[in-house]
Structures are given as structure tokens and as C-alpha cells.
Design an enzyme around this catalytic site. Structure first.
Site, PDB file in Angstrom:
ATOM      1  N   HIS A 213       0.788  -1.237   0.000  1.00  0.00           N
ATOM      2  CA  HIS A 213       0.000   0.000   0.000  1.00  0.00           C
ATOM      3  C   HIS A 213       0.815   1.279   0.000  1.00  0.00           C
ATOM      4  O   HIS A 213       0.255   2.367  -0.026  1.00  0.00           O
ATOM      5  CB  HIS A 213      -0.980   0.024   1.181  1.00  0.00           C
ATOM      6  CG  HIS A 213      -0.311   0.273   2.506  1.00  0.00           C
ATOM      7  ND1 HIS A 213       0.340  -0.702   3.201  1.00  0.00           N
ATOM      8  CD2 HIS A 213      -0.195   1.392   3.256  1.00  0.00           C
ATOM      9  CE1 HIS A 213       0.828  -0.207   4.327  1.00  0.00           C
ATOM     10  NE2 HIS A 213       0.515   1.079   4.386  1.00  0.00           N
TER      11      HIS A 213
HETATM   12  C1  UD1 Z   1      -2.335   5.718   5.650  1.00  0.00           C
HETATM   13  C2  UD1 Z   1      -1.043   6.224   6.302  1.00  0.00           C
HETATM   14  C3  UD1 Z   1       0.026   5.150   6.193  1.00  0.00           C
HETATM   15  C4  UD1 Z   1      -0.464   3.836   6.784  1.00  0.00           C
HETATM   16  C5  UD1 Z   1      -1.787   3.430   6.145  1.00  0.00           C
HETATM   17  C6  UD1 Z   1      -2.336   2.232   6.856  1.00  0.00           C
HETATM   18  C7  UD1 Z   1      -0.543   8.631   6.135  1.00  0.00           C
HETATM   19  C8  UD1 Z   1       0.232   9.650   5.411  1.00  0.00           C
HETATM   20  N1  UD1 Z   1      -0.543   7.401   5.587  1.00  0.00           N
HETATM   21  O1  UD1 Z   1      -2.076   5.494   4.275  1.00  0.00           O
HETATM   22  O2  UD1 Z   1       1.165   5.569   6.928  1.00  0.00           O
HETATM   23  O3  UD1 Z   1       0.501   2.859   6.554  1.00  0.00           O
HETATM   24  O4  UD1 Z   1      -2.740   4.513   6.281  1.00  0.00           O
HETATM   25  O5  UD1 Z   1      -3.275   1.559   6.094  1.00  0.00           O
HETATM   26  O6  UD1 Z   1      -1.147   8.920   7.136  1.00  0.00           O
HETATM   27  N2  UD1 Z   1      -9.439   4.861   1.347  1.00  0.00           N
HETATM   28  C9  UD1 Z   1     -10.655   4.246   1.235  1.00  0.00           C
HETATM   29  N3  UD1 Z   1     -11.295   3.891   2.388  1.00  0.00           N
HETATM   30  C10 UD1 Z   1     -10.788   4.122   3.624  1.00  0.00           C
HETATM   31  C11 UD1 Z   1      -9.554   4.753   3.706  1.00  0.00           C
HETATM   32  C12 UD1 Z   1      -8.895   5.113   2.562  1.00  0.00           C
HETATM   33  O7  UD1 Z   1     -11.158   4.017   0.151  1.00  0.00           O
HETATM   34  O8  UD1 Z   1     -11.426   3.762   4.625  1.00  0.00           O
HETATM   35  C13 UD1 Z   1      -8.729   5.215   0.090  1.00  0.00           C
HETATM   36  C14 UD1 Z   1      -9.019   6.634  -0.378  1.00  0.00           C
HETATM   37  O9  UD1 Z   1      -9.045   6.624  -1.774  1.00  0.00           O
HETATM   38  C15 UD1 Z   1      -7.811   7.398   0.107  1.00  0.00           C
HETATM   39  C16 UD1 Z   1      -6.711   6.342  -0.024  1.00  0.00           C
HETATM   40  O10 UD1 Z   1      -7.326   5.122   0.328  1.00  0.00           O
HETATM   41  O11 UD1 Z   1      -7.540   8.526  -0.675  1.00  0.00           O
HETATM   42  C17 UD1 Z   1      -5.545   6.593   0.912  1.00  0.00           C
HETATM   43  O12 UD1 Z   1      -5.960   6.761   2.257  1.00  0.00           O
HETATM   44  P1  UD1 Z   1      -5.052   7.611   3.283  1.00  0.00           P
HETATM   45  O13 UD1 Z   1      -5.562   7.451   4.662  1.00  0.00           O
HETATM   46  O14 UD1 Z   1      -4.881   9.014   2.799  1.00  0.00           O
HETATM   47  O15 UD1 Z   1      -3.647   6.960   3.144  1.00  0.00           O
HETATM   48  P2  UD1 Z   1      -3.241   5.437   3.237  1.00  0.00           P
HETATM   49  O16 UD1 Z   1      -2.621   5.045   1.941  1.00  0.00           O
HETATM   50  O17 UD1 Z   1      -4.382   4.658   3.746  1.00  0.00           O
HETATM   51  N1  UDP Z   2      -4.332  -5.882   8.255  1.00  0.00           N
HETATM   52  C1  UDP Z   2      -5.626  -6.396   8.296  1.00  0.00           C
HETATM   53  N2  UDP Z   2      -6.249  -6.682   7.120  1.00  0.00           N
HETATM   54  C2  UDP Z   2      -5.654  -6.496   5.900  1.00  0.00           C
HETATM   55  C3  UDP Z   2      -4.336  -5.977   5.880  1.00  0.00           C
HETATM   56  C4  UDP Z   2      -3.716  -5.671   7.076  1.00  0.00           C
HETATM   57  O1  UDP Z   2      -6.189  -6.602   9.376  1.00  0.00           O
HETATM   58  O2  UDP Z   2      -6.278  -6.785   4.876  1.00  0.00           O
HETATM   59  C5  UDP Z   2      -3.674  -5.564   9.532  1.00  0.00           C
HETATM   60  C6  UDP Z   2      -2.326  -6.201   9.727  1.00  0.00           C
HETATM   61  O3  UDP Z   2      -2.456  -7.503  10.271  1.00  0.00           O
HETATM   62  C7  UDP Z   2      -1.674  -5.215  10.688  1.00  0.00           C
HETATM   63  C8  UDP Z   2      -2.205  -3.874  10.211  1.00  0.00           C
HETATM   64  O4  UDP Z   2      -3.413  -4.167   9.520  1.00  0.00           O
HETATM   65  O5  UDP Z   2      -2.136  -5.428  12.016  1.00  0.00           O
HETATM   66  C9  UDP Z   2      -1.241  -3.199   9.289  1.00  0.00           C
HETATM   67  O6  UDP Z   2      -1.868  -2.101   8.691  1.00  0.00           O
HETATM   68  P1  UDP Z   2      -1.370  -1.447   7.328  1.00  0.00           P
HETATM   69  O7  UDP Z   2      -0.561  -2.416   6.572  1.00  0.00           O
HETATM   70  O8  UDP Z   2      -2.565  -0.861   6.681  1.00  0.00           O
HETATM   71  O9  UDP Z   2      -0.520  -0.210   7.826  1.00  0.00           O
HETATM   72  P2  UDP Z   2       0.988  -0.025   8.339  1.00  0.00           P
HETATM   73  O10 UDP Z   2       1.210  -0.968   9.459  1.00  0.00           O
HETATM   74  O11 UDP Z   2       1.884  -0.231   7.175  1.00  0.00           O
HETATM   75  O12 UDP Z   2       1.027   1.404   8.761  1.00  0.00           O
END
Ligand code: UD1
Ligand code: UDP
Length: 373
Positions: A213
Site C-alpha cells: 500500500h
Molecule cells: C495511511 C497512512 C500510512 C499507513 C496506512 C495504513 C498517512 C500519510 N498514511 O495510508 O502511513 O501505513 O494509512 O493503512 O497517514 N481509502 C478508502 N477507504 C478508507 C480509507 C482510505 O477508500 O477507509 C482510500 C481513499 O481513496 C484514500 C486512499 O485510500 O484517498 C488513501 O488513504 P489515506 O488514509 O490518505 O492513506 P493510506 O494510503 O491509507
Molecule cells: N491488516 C488487516 N487486514 C488487511 C491488511 C492488514 O487486518 O487486509 C492488519 C495487519 O495484520 C496489521 C495492520 O493491519 O495489524 C497493518 O496495517 P497497514 O498495513 O494498513 O498499515 P501499516 O502498518 O503499514 O502502517
């Protein structure tokens, strides 16, 4: 003591749930000394889909947020700024003694900034994590959060050393371990009862698990295509289960890459129990997730990390984690090496990393109570 806890995104819930459980244990514990801790949970709403938020409240038996800020998605400045403005309103009203933020997402920085400017001390859980890559939004967030926090709760000796190098006074640094391990230990048994392997048609030890991601890996078509083609090579030897983050799913669709080879089992994001079950049964994990790397290390499952820089250096020393580069150049060779070696048994967590033992939240609560007494 009155505490406001901030949660925002998927990985935050695994870090907040053990803290709340440890606070509840302290408050209700017979013979527990020290003042009771009153807490309030604020959800910024950075993640909002059922599969990115609500499912974790269910799987982790986490209390409902007291306040939901409804921030949602947007650019970095918009998302961080909106969360700050909303947090400020909450803090002005609640006036807690401490704000606790976890991890490195935009909402954590927003919570910390809003608090510190109101002269409310901040505790940062997962402080001191450094990759040296300021191109990652998370690196900026954790650096800034650490430097305005009063309590820095670290996961390993590497975090402590980096914080000290940056001039943070030693008295603020508390090495407590990795709180993600607490949730894993807490949910592991019920994860064992998940039927996700049946649902996806895979067997214990008979698949690899993939998550991706990071914007650097999934936001550009050519990069994502190259990573997927290298994954596809690996999937010729072992099927790859791929629960994709919404950012990744949207890009796969946009780039016309949403129909991978049949050996790649693409799904929407999974709940925590299902995800842990998949990690427990995987022959190995391929990921760019911070949290998944931690869980693989705790479970003793080999982890091939799709990044150029280590996030958790300790997991590369003792936790079976290997960088394969953000272009996955090292993936095929590393996967082949794992497939040649005998599979490990996944009977119980095998973390040999000091303090990644499921008791990090208790240690955090002890530090806070001691400071308050
Ligand atoms: C964010 C965090 C990242 C973390 C990740 C965990 C920042 C800068 N990034 O990244 O560090 O590893 O969360 O998963 O804070 N979206 C949906 N539904 C949701 C949430 C997001 O569709 O419930 C989509 C939207 O199109 C959104 C995109 O995902 O624009 C990115 O979401 P965002 O929270 O901005 O960043 P992440 O890539 O999720
Ligand atoms: N995770 C989950 N379902 C998924 C992918 C990840 O429950 O489909 C859990 C994973 O086991 C871990 C956390 O989400 O506990 C990690 O989140 P993510 O990879 O979104 O963010 P990061 O840790 O890189 O910030």
C-alpha cells in the site's frame, strides 16, 4: 489522570486496543495502586470503510470512540490540517492531562501538534522509528511527533539510539517493546478459529501472503506493474493471497491491473482475525506494511519486505525479515530460498525480540502512573 487517545487508521486500532485494555485492568484491578485513569477515545476518521475501521473494533473488542471527527481522505496538508482543527476543538473542551498518539500517520501528527500548542503533554507510542527516507510522509510525521512529545515509548535499542542522536533527553525515552505484539497475543486464539483459509481455498503452509500500500509502490502504473510481474513469477511456485488496501485496489482498477494471474488470489481488505490467521498459516509474507512486518517477526514467519530501507531494524537482526527492494528485484531469489528450506511450525508465537512479548501496554501504563504519582 485524564487521557485522550487518538486513533485514525487501520494499524492504529491494534495499537490503541491493548492500551485501553491495560488502562481498564489498572482501573478495575484489585490492589492496583495509584490514581484511576479516565480516558476518552477520539477517532479522526482518516480510515472510514467498514473493512478499514469498524471491523477492527469488533475483532479487537475495542470500545466505540467517544468522538468521531469524520476527517476522511484528502491531500496531506488538507487531511492533517482538518484533523488538527477538529482535535483542537475537542481538546479545548476536554482539557486532558495527556494526549496519546500512536504510529506515524497524518492524524497522529495532527493530534500531537494540536495538543502541544495547547500546552498539553503528548505521549508517542512507537517513537524513534527511522528509515532515513524523508520522501515517506510517515518519516516526516514520526520525526516531528517525536520532537514535540514528552513521553517517547520505543520498541527497540535502535529507536533509543536514534532519538538520543537527535538530542532527545534520555529521561523522555522509555523502551517498552512493540504494542502490535500485544494485539497479536490477545487475538491469536480467536484468529485460529477464522475460516478464511477455506474461504480463499488455501491450506496451511501452502501459500504466500502479500500486502502492498505504500504510495511509492502502488501509485505509479509502471512501478506497480513491475512489482506484480515479479510477484507473478513467485506465484508460479506457490499461490499468493493478496488482500489489497483500498488505495491499491483503486489503482489496480485505474491502471487496468485488477485481473492478475489466477495464482494470485486478490481480495478486498480483511478483518484482523482473518489477516492474522493468514499470517499464521503463510509459508512466507511479502509486504510493505509496517505492522505486517512486526506480526511476521513475532509469529516467526519469514518476511520479504518490499522496501529499500528497513523500518524495524531489529526484525532484520533476529526476526527473519529481509529487504527485497521496492522494485522487488531480490524477491524471486529470496522466495526460492525459503521454499527450499523446511517449513517452520506455526504452533505458537516465537518472537525472540526483547519486549515484543504482549506486555507493552502494561509497561506504558506503569510509566504514566509513575510519572503522575
Ligand atoms: C495511511 C497512512 C500510512 C499507513 C496506512 C495504513 C498517512 C500519510 N498514511 O495510508 O502511513 O501505513 O494509512 O493503512 O497517514 N481509502 C478508502 N477507504 C478508507 C480509507 C482510505 O477508500 O477507509 C482510500 C481513499 O481513496 C484514500 C486512499 O485510500 O484517498 C488513501 O488513504 P489515506 O488514509 O490518505 O492513506 P493510506 O494510503 O491509507
Ligand atoms: N491488516 C488487516 N487486514 C488487511 C491488511 C492488514 O487486518 O487486509 C492488519 C495487519 O495484520 C496489521 C495492520 O493491519 O495489524 C497493518 O496495517 P497497514 O498495513 O494498513 O498499515 P501499516 O502498518 O503499514 O502502517
Amino acid at each position: 489522570m485524564r487521557i485522550t487517545l487518538v486513533a485514525a487508521t487501520r494499524p492504529n486500532f491494534m495499537k490503541i486496543a491493548p492500551l485501553i485494555r491495560a488502562i481498564d485492568k489498572h482501573n478495575t484491578g484489585t490492589g492496583s495502586s495509584g490514581a484511576k485513569i479516565e480516558y476518552m477515545l477520539v477517532h479522526s476518521g482518516q480510515h472510514y470503510d467498514y473493512q478499514m475501521s469498524q471491523v477492527f473494533f469488533e475483532d479487537l473488542e475495542l470500545v466505540k470512540p467517544d468522538i468521531h471527527l469524520g476527517v476522511g481522505s484528502g491531500t496531506h496538508a488538507w487531511q492533517t490540517g482538518s484533523a488538527m482543527m477538529e482535535f483542537e476543538k475537542v481538546l479545548l473542551k476536554a482539557r486532558p492531562d495527556l494526549v496519546v498518539v500512536v504510529g506515524d500517520v497524518n492524524s497522529a501528527l495532527a493530534g500531537a501538534l494540536a495538543a502541544v500548542k495547547l500546552h498539553i503533554p503528548v505521549a508517542h507510542v512507537e517513537a524513534g522509528v527511522r528509515t532515513g527516507d524523508m520522501g515517506m510522509a510517515e518519516e516526516v510525521n514520526r520525526l516531528l511527533t517525536d520532537h514535540i512529545s514528552h513521553y517517547l515509548f520505543t520498541t527497540s535499542k535502535y529507536d533509543d539510539a536514534d532519538l538520543k542522536k537527535e538530542g532527545i533527553p534520555a529521561g523522555r525515552i522509555h523502551r517498552v517493546g512493540n504494542i502490535m505484539a500485544d494485539s497479536l497475543v490477545m487475538v491469536r486464539e480467536s484468529a485460529g478459529r477464522s475460516d478464511v483459509l477455506n474461504r480463499l481455498g488455501v491450506k496451511d503452509g501452502g501459500y504466500a501472503l502479500l500486502t502492498l500500500h505504500r504510495p511509492a509502490n502502488v501509485d505509479e502504473r509502471e512501478k506497480l506493474k513491475m512489482i506484480l510481474s515479479r510477484i507473478e513469477e513467485v506465484s508460479r511456485s506457490i499461490p499468493v493471497v493478496f488482500p489489497a488496501h483500498p488505495r491499491t485496489l483503486k489503482n489496480l482498477l485505474k491502471f487496468g491491473l485488477d485481473k492478475p494471474a489466477s495464482t494470485i488470489i486478490l481480495t478486498t481488505p480483511l478483518g484482523y482475525r482473518d489477516m492474522l490467521r493468514l499470517e499464521m498459516g503463510a509459508r512466507f509474507v511479502i509486504t510493505d506494511s509496517g505492522g505486517v512486518q512486526v506480526e511476521a517477526a513475532v509469529l516467526g514467519v519469514p518476511c520479504l519486505t518490499v522496501m529499500d530501507y528497513p523500518v524495524w531494524r531489529i526484525t532484520h537482526e533476529t526476526g527473519g525479515n529481509k529487504l527485497v527492494g521496492s522494485d522487488c528485484a531480490g524477491l524471486e531469489k529470496a522466495a526460492a530460498r525459503i521454499l527450499k528450506s523446511p517449513p517452520q511450525s506455526q504452533s505458537k508465537p516465537k518472537s525472540s525480540i526483547p519486549l515484543w512479548d504482549g506486555h507493552t501496554a502494561d509497561r506504558i501504563v506503569s510509566v504514566l502512573l509513575k510519572a503522575a504519582s
